[in-house]
Design a protein around this motif. Structure first.
Motif, mmCIF file in Angstrom:
data_model
loop_
_atom_site.group_PDB
_atom_site.id
_atom_site.type_symbol
_atom_site.label_atom_id
_atom_site.label_comp_id
_atom_site.label_asym_id
_atom_site.label_seq_id
_atom_site.Cartn_x
_atom_site.Cartn_y
_atom_site.Cartn_z
ATOM 1 N N ILE A 270 14.521 3.606 7.703
ATOM 2 C CA ILE A 270 14.192 2.805 6.523
ATOM 3 C C ILE A 270 15.106 1.598 6.371
ATOM 4 N N SER A 271 16.331 1.696 6.893
ATOM 5 C CA SER A 271 17.281 0.595 6.748
ATOM 6 C C SER A 271 16.776 -0.690 7.386
ATOM 7 N N GLY A 272 16.164 -0.581 8.562
ATOM 8 C CA GLY A 272 15.660 -1.771 9.242
ATOM 9 C C GLY A 272 14.605 -2.496 8.433
ATOM 10 N N TRP A 273 13.706 -1.732 7.799
ATOM 11 C CA TRP A 273 12.666 -2.350 6.972
ATOM 12 C C TRP A 273 13.272 -3.012 5.734
ATOM 13 N N ILE A 274 14.264 -2.323 5.127
ATOM 14 C CA ILE A 274 14.906 -2.886 3.926
ATOM 15 C C ILE A 274 15.616 -4.193 4.271
ATOM 16 N N LEU A 275 16.425 -4.171 5.318
ATOM 17 C CA LEU A 275 17.216 -5.352 5.681
ATOM 18 C C LEU A 275 16.328 -6.513 6.114
ATOM 19 N N GLY A 276 15.287 -6.217 6.925
ATOM 20 C CA GLY A 276 14.407 -7.280 7.378
ATOM 21 C C GLY A 276 13.675 -7.948 6.224
ATOM 22 N N PHE B 165 8.151 2.402 6.161
ATOM 23 C CA PHE B 165 7.775 0.996 6.083
ATOM 24 C C PHE B 165 7.451 0.605 4.646
ATOM 25 N N THR B 166 6.631 1.410 3.969
ATOM 26 C CA THR B 166 6.218 1.084 2.601
ATOM 27 C C THR B 166 7.408 1.073 1.649
ATOM 28 N N VAL B 167 8.193 2.143 1.672
ATOM 29 C CA VAL B 167 9.344 2.230 0.766
ATOM 30 C C VAL B 167 10.384 1.166 1.115
ATOM 31 N N GLY B 168 10.665 0.999 2.411
ATOM 32 C CA GLY B 168 11.660 0.018 2.822
ATOM 33 C C GLY B 168 11.260 -1.406 2.472
ATOM 34 N N THR B 169 9.979 -1.741 2.641
ATOM 35 C CA THR B 169 9.512 -3.094 2.312
ATOM 36 C C THR B 169 9.588 -3.352 0.811
ATOM 37 N N LEU C 264 6.658 -12.818 -7.335
ATOM 38 C CA LEU C 264 7.277 -11.902 -6.380
ATOM 39 C C LEU C 264 6.311 -11.502 -5.278
ATOM 40 N N PHE C 265 5.141 -10.974 -5.695
ATOM 41 C CA PHE C 265 4.209 -10.434 -4.700
ATOM 42 C C PHE C 265 3.201 -11.476 -4.194
ATOM 43 N N GLY C 266 2.753 -12.352 -5.054
ATOM 44 C CA GLY C 266 1.718 -13.303 -4.660
ATOM 45 C C GLY C 266 2.231 -14.479 -3.858
ATOM 46 N N TYR C 267 3.488 -14.853 -4.067
ATOM 47 C CA TYR C 267 4.031 -16.024 -3.376
ATOM 48 C C TYR C 267 5.124 -15.644 -2.373
ATOM 49 N N SER C 268 6.137 -14.921 -2.834
ATOM 50 C CA SER C 268 7.282 -14.634 -1.959
ATOM 51 C C SER C 268 6.985 -13.517 -0.964
ATOM 52 N N ALA C 269 6.626 -12.348 -1.479
ATOM 53 C CA ALA C 269 6.474 -11.183 -0.606
ATOM 54 C C ALA C 269 5.336 -11.381 0.397
ATOM 55 N N ARG C 270 4.267 -12.064 0.012
ATOM 56 C CA ARG C 270 3.124 -12.246 0.915
ATOM 57 C C ARG C 270 3.531 -13.019 2.171
ATOM 58 N N ASN C 271 4.415 -13.994 2.017
ATOM 59 C CA ASN C 271 4.868 -14.763 3.172
ATOM 60 C C ASN C 271 6.040 -14.102 3.878
ATOM 61 N N ALA C 272 6.878 -13.430 3.130
ATOM 62 C CA ALA C 272 8.047 -12.785 3.732
ATOM 63 C C ALA C 272 7.661 -11.582 4.581
ATOM 64 N N ILE C 273 6.511 -10.999 4.302
ATOM 65 C CA ILE C 273 6.122 -9.766 4.988
ATOM 66 C C ILE C 273 5.547 -10.013 6.387
ATOM 67 N N LEU C 274 5.280 -11.267 6.733
ATOM 68 C CA LEU C 274 4.660 -11.557 8.025
ATOM 69 C C LEU C 274 5.443 -10.998 9.210
#
Length: 326
Positions: free
Chosen positions: A204-210, A115-119, A238-248
Motif C-alpha cells: 500500500i505504501s507505493g500507491w500512497i507515495l505515488g 490500490f483503492t485505499v492507497g490511492t 479534489l476529485f474532478g480536477y486534481s485526482a483525475r489527472n494525478a491518477i494517470l
C-alpha cells in the motif's frame, strides 16, 4: 485508429519474443527432468520407459531444436500446453486451471484493496500536504521496506502462533469438500485473510507515495487554482480536477499489477503454503518441469500484455490527448 494498430503490432511482436524466450530458457537449465521423474516414481515407472518419455515430452534428441520450437508453437496455437512432469500424467492446462482461481482470488482482491485505499489516502495527503497526515508516509514506507518474507513470518508468529487468530498455512480446511457452500467459502476467507493483509500492508505504501507526489504537483497547476477561484466545491476540485489527472500514472502501474496477479506472489504462497500459481511455479522450477514452467510463464505473459492493452484504452478515456496521437 493507427495508434491502436501500432500498439497491437507492438504487443504481437512482444508476445512472439516472450514465447521464444519461454521456449529456450528452460532448455538451457541444468538437469535432466526425465530422469528426475523416473527417480521420483521409483517402482511405478520403469527405466525402460525413458526413451518413450523423452518422445512424449518433446525432449527426444533425434528431434532438432528448431523442430521442437515449431512443434511448441503448434501446441500453443491448439491450446495444448503439454503434460506436467511433476504431476504426471496431469496436463499442464489442468494444473494451471486449478491454481489460477486461488491466486486471482487472493492476490487480486488484495491488490485492488491496496490500490483503492492507497490511492484515496495518497489523494488526501497530497491535497492537504504539510499537515499531520504527512506523518503517515514514514509509517507506510517502513512496512514496505521490510522484506516480504520477513513480514509474512512476523505475521504468522504473532497472529497464528502467539494469538492463534488465523491458521499459519493452507488455503482452506482440508476436512471440507470444495463446494459453493458458505462453510467452504468462509473457510477460504478465513485462511486467506492473513496472507491478504500481508500483501496489502507491504504494497500500500507505493500507491500512497505515488498518488501523494502526483497530487502535490497537479494541485499546484493553474487550472486547479482557477477552478478554486471560480468557487467550485473542495470535493470537485479534489476529485474532478486534481485526482483525475494525478491518477494517470497510477492507472498504468495498476494495470501492470493486475497482469502480474496471475503470476501470484511467489514468496507469499511458499511461506503460507498457499496453493496458488506461484507455489506451483516454485515446484516446477525445483523439479525441472519444463512444460509446467513454460505454461505458467505463458499465462503470465498473456496476462501482462492484456493488462497493458487495457491500460492503453483506459488512458484514452482519462486523457483525450492519447486518442489524438498518430
Amino acid at each position: 485508429m493507427r495508434f491502436f494498430l501500432r500498439r497491437l503490432g507492438f504487443y504481437l511482436i512482444t508476445f512472439w519474443a516472450a514465447v521464444t524466450i519461454n521456449f529456450f530458457i528452460p532448455r538451457i537449465m541444468p538437469g535432466d527432468p526425465v530422469r528426475a521423474l523416473i527417480a521420483k516414481n521409483q517402482g511405478r515407472i520403469s527405466t525402460d520407459a525413458e526413451a518413450a518419455l523423452r518422445v512424449l515430452f518433446g525432449l527426444d534428441k533425434d528431434t532438432s531444436l528448431w523442430q521442437q520450437y515449431l512443434d511448441y508453437w503448434g501446441l500453443i496455437l491448439r491450446g495444448d500446453l503439454g503434460v506436467s512432469f511433476t504431476y504426471f500424467p496431469t496436463p499442464v492446462a489442468d494444473v494451471i486451471a486449478q491454481a489460477i482461481p486461488w491466486t486471482i482470488g487472493l492476490v487480486g482482491i488484495a491488490t485492488i484493496i491496496s490500490f483503492t485505499v492507497g490511492t484515496l489516502i495518497g489523494s488526501g495527503i497530497g491535497w492537504r500536504r504539510g499537515t499531520w497526515a504527512d506523518s503517515l508516509l514514514p509509517i507506510s514506507t517502513f512496512f514496505s521496506a521490510v522484506p516480504y518474507f520477513w513480514l509474512a513470518l512476523i505475521a504468522i508468529s504473532i497472529f497464528s502462533v502467539t494469538l492463534g487468530w488465523f491458521p499459519a498455512s493452507g488455503s482452506y480446511d482440508r476436512s471440507l469438500v470444495p463446494t459453493f457452500s458458505w462453510e467452504f467459502i468462509s473457510s477460504v476467507i478465513y485462511y486467506g485473510t492473513l496472507p491478504a493483509l500481508t500483501i496489502v500492508v507491504s504494497s500500500i505504501s507505493g500507491w500512497i507515495l505515488g498518488m501523494r507526489n502526483m497530487m502535490v504537483t497537479v494541485s499546484s497547476e493553474d487550472y486547479v487554482t482557477v477552478a478554486q477561484a471560480k468557487g467550485v466545491s473542495e470535493r470537485t476540485a479534489l476529485f474532478g480536477y486534481s485526482a483525475r489527472n494525478a491518477i494517470l500514472p497510477q492507472v498504468s502501474s495498476f494495470a501492470l499489477s493486475l497482469g502480474f496477479i496471475v503470476g501470484g506472489t511467489l514468496i507469499m504462497e511458499i511461506v503460507f503454503s498457499y496453493q496458488g500459481i506461484g507455489y506451483y511455479l516454485f515446484t516446477a522450477v525445483a523439479a525441472k518441469d519444463y512444460p509446467l514452467m513454460q505454461g505458467i510463464f505463458l499465462v503470465i505473459t498473456v496476462a501482462v500484455l492484456f493488462a497493458n492493452i487495457v491500460a492503453d484504452f483506459i488512458y484514452g478515456v482519462l486523457d483525450p490527448r492519447t486518442r489524438q496521437e498518430g
